[in-house]
Design a protein around this motif. Structure first.
Motif, short mmCIF file in Angstrom:
data_model
loop_
_atom_site.label_atom_id
_atom_site.label_comp_id
_atom_site.label_asym_id
_atom_site.label_seq_id
_atom_site.Cartn_x
_atom_site.Cartn_y
_atom_site.Cartn_z
N ASP A 197 -12.01 2.14 -86.71
CA ASP A 197 -10.99 2.55 -85.76
C ASP A 197 -9.63 2.23 -86.40
N LYS A 199 -6.74 2.13 -85.33
CA LYS A 199 -5.88 1.30 -84.49
C LYS A 199 -6.25 -0.17 -84.58
N LYS A 200 -7.55 -0.46 -84.75
CA LYS A 200 -8.01 -1.85 -84.73
C LYS A 200 -8.38 -2.39 -86.11
N ASP A 201 -8.93 -1.53 -86.96
CA ASP A 201 -9.49 -2.00 -88.23
C ASP A 201 -8.54 -1.84 -89.41
N GLY A 227 -2.50 4.99 -83.03
CA GLY A 227 -1.93 4.02 -82.10
C GLY A 227 -0.63 4.51 -81.49
#
Length: 439
Positions: A197, A199-201, A227
Motif C-alpha cells: 500500500d 500510503k502505508k508501506d 494519499g
C-alpha cells in the motif's frame, strides 16, 4: 519556500529585465542565425524596432518545422565547440528536433528546475527517485540536475521493471517521485498487485509529475492511491525551450508559475496568430530570453492554456499558466465536433466501476466518424454479468454524451488488458489517417 528572488520581483522590475534580455536576444539571433535573419527580413522587422515588450508581437513565429528544416544545427547561435550537451526528440513523425546547451545554458536549466522542484515541495532532505527514461529525452537529466542543485539525494532508476522500482522506493526510503502521471498510477497499481500500500508501506509524499497532461480527475485518482496528504504537482517544459523548468505548480495548485526572467509567454489565437489578453484561452507561445545555444523566438508550442497575472497566495509574483487543456495537434474532429482526449479522461475517471486506463479509437465508415472508447472494468467478475456490463456501458455513454455532445461506442474490457506506459501515454489511435497515427 521560495528558491530565488526573481520569483517575487515587482511586475515593473520583471518587465524591465525581460525587455533588456529580449533586445539582446533578438540582436544576437539576427546576427548569428541566418534562418532568423531571413524570417525577420521577410517580416520587415529589424532588432532596432524592438523597443518595448509589445513589439515582440511584430516578430515572426518559430515552429517545430523550422528546427527540422535546419537540422541538425542550423538554428544554433553558437559554434559546436561551445556545446556541452546535445539532446534530440525521437523524430517519430519526421526528422528529430535537435537542442544544445552551453555551460551557461546548463547552469540556467538547473536553476529553473530547482525553482519548480522547491515550489512543488521538494527539499534538501528528499530522496528523489527519477522514473523518467534517461537518454536523449530531456526530462530525466533535467529533473535530476535541478533536484541535485536543491540538495536532494537522487535515485536515477529510469523507467521499467516496476517491481524493482518499488523495491528501491521501500528500501531506500524514497520521499519524492518524478514520473509521468500515467506511470505514477502504474507504480501504485503494481504495488497493489504485490501486496504493498503506497500510503502505508512507502514514504513517498511528494510527486513531481510531467511530460504529459494531468487532468484534475487524474490528480484525484492519484491522491486515492498515494494519499490525500501527498503533494502532487505538475510542471511544464519541452526540449526545444529547455526541457523541464519552464513552469511548475506550487503547493497552492492554482496554475504553473513561469520562470519569467528566462521566458516570455504569450497566448495567441491558433488560427489567426493574434495575441490574446491574459485570461483568454489559446495556444501558448514562448520566447527564450537567456538561452545561448538555441534561443528560440516566439516558439509555437501547440499547447492550449491561458495566462494569469495576479500574484499567487504562495508569495510568488510570476505570471502563471493554467494547467494545459490539450494541444492543437491532438484535437480530434468527430462529426464536426472538436474533442480533446482530456475531456474524455475527465469524464471517465469520475465513473464508478472502471479503472483509470483507457484507449480512444477513431475510425470512419462511409462518410461518418466512429469514436470508440475502450475502458477497463475494475473487477473481472463484472465481465460475467451481462446486465451489469450493459448498465455500466449505458452510464458511460450518457456521461460522454453530456461531456462531448456526441454519441460514442463503449467497449468494456477486462482489468489489465489495455497498454501501460512508462513514459508519455499514447491514448489515441486514429485509423482515419494513413498509417494509423498514435497521439
Amino acid at each position: 519556500m521560495i528558491w530565488a528572488r526573481e520569483e517575487t520581483l515587482p511586475r515593473a522590475e520583471m518587465e524591465a529585465l525581460q525587455l533588456s534580455r529580449l533586445k539582446d536576444t533578438v540582436k544576437r539571433v539576427y546576427e548569428k542565425v541566418p534562418a532568423y535573419r531571413a524570417k525577420m527580413d521577410a517580416a520587415g522587422v529589424t532588432p532596432e524596432q524592438v523597443r518595448t515588450l509589445d513589439d515582440l508581437r511584430r516578430l515572426p513565429f518559430t515552429t517545430k518545422q523550422d528546427l527540422r528544416d535546419n537540422y541538425p544545427f542550423g538554428m544554433f547561435a553558437v559554434p559546436k565547440k561551445q556545446l556541452l550537451r546535445i539532446h534530440a526528440s525521437s523524430g517519430t513523425t519526421g526528422k528529430p528536433t535537435v537542442v544544445g546547451y552551453t555551460k551557461n545554458d546548463l547552469d540556467v536549466w538547473r536553476e529553473c528546475v530547482a525553482r519548480i522542484a522547491v515550489a512543488a515541495g521538494g527539499t534538501s532532505d528528499d530522496i528523489a527517485q527519477i522514473c523518467f527514461g534517461y537518454g536523449m529525452f530531456t526530462g530525466a537529466l533535467g529533473l535530476h540536475n535541478g533536484l541535485e542543485k536543491v540538495g536532494a539525494a537522487i535515485v536515477p532508476s529510469s523507467t521499467g521493471n516496476t517491481q524493482k522500482q518499488l523495491m528501491y522506493m521501500k528500501d531506500f526510503g524514497t520521499t519524492l517521485l518524478v514520473a509521468t502521471p500515467s506511470y505514477a498510477m502504474r507504480i501504485a497499481e503494481v504495488a497493489a498487485e504485490i501486496g504493498l500500500d503506497p500510503k502505508k508501506d512507502l514514504q513517498v509524499r511528494t510527486l513531481v509529475l510531467g511530460s504529459e497532461l494531468m487532468t484534475e480527475a487524474m490528480r484525484a485518482e492519484l491522491h486515492k492511491v498515494w494519499g490525500e496528504d501527498a503533494k502532487i504537482t505538475q510542471n511544464y517544459g519541452m526540449s526545444e525551450l529547455m526541457g523541464p523548468g519552464v513552469s511548475g505548480e506550487c503547493e497552492e495548485l492554482c496554475g504553473m508559475h513561469i520562470n519569467e526572467d528566462h521566458f516570455i509567454a504569450e497566448v495567441i489565437d491558433p488560427k489567426t496568430g493574434e495575441v490574446l489578453k491574459p485570461g483568454e484561452k489559446g495556444e501558448l507561445v514562448v520566447t527564450c530570453l537567456t538561452k545561448e545555444a538555441l534561443p528560440l523566438i516566439r516558439y509555437r508550442t501547440r499547447d492550449i492554456t491561458r495566462l494569469m497575472v495576479e500574484p499567487c497566495a504562495c508569495g510568488r509574483t510570476t505570471m502563471r499558466m493554467e494547467n494545459l487543456s490539450g494541444r492543437t495537434d491532438d484535437m480530434l474532429k468527430i462529426r464536426g465536433v472538436n474533442v480533446f482526449p482530456s475531456q474524455i479522461e475527465e469524464a471517465l475517471i469520475n465513473i464508478d466501476g472502471i479503472g483509470p486506463n483507457y484507449e480512444i479509437v477513431v475510425d470512419r465508415k462511409g462518410y461518418s466518424d466512429i469514436l470508440t472508447i475502450k475502458v477497463e472494468v475494475k473487477a473481472e467478475s463484472l465481465m460475467d454479468s451481462y446486465t451489469a456490463l450493459e448498465n455500466l456501458e449505458r452510464s458511460i455513454k450518457e456521461k460522454m454524451r453530456i461531456a462531448l455532445g456526441l454519441d460514442v461506442k463503449i467497449q468494456l474490457v477486462s482489468p489489465n488488458t489495455l497498454r501501460r506506459f512508462e513514459g508519455k501515454a499514447k491514448r489515441v489511435i486514429d485509423l482515419r489517417k494513413e498509417g494509423n497515427k498514435n497521439v
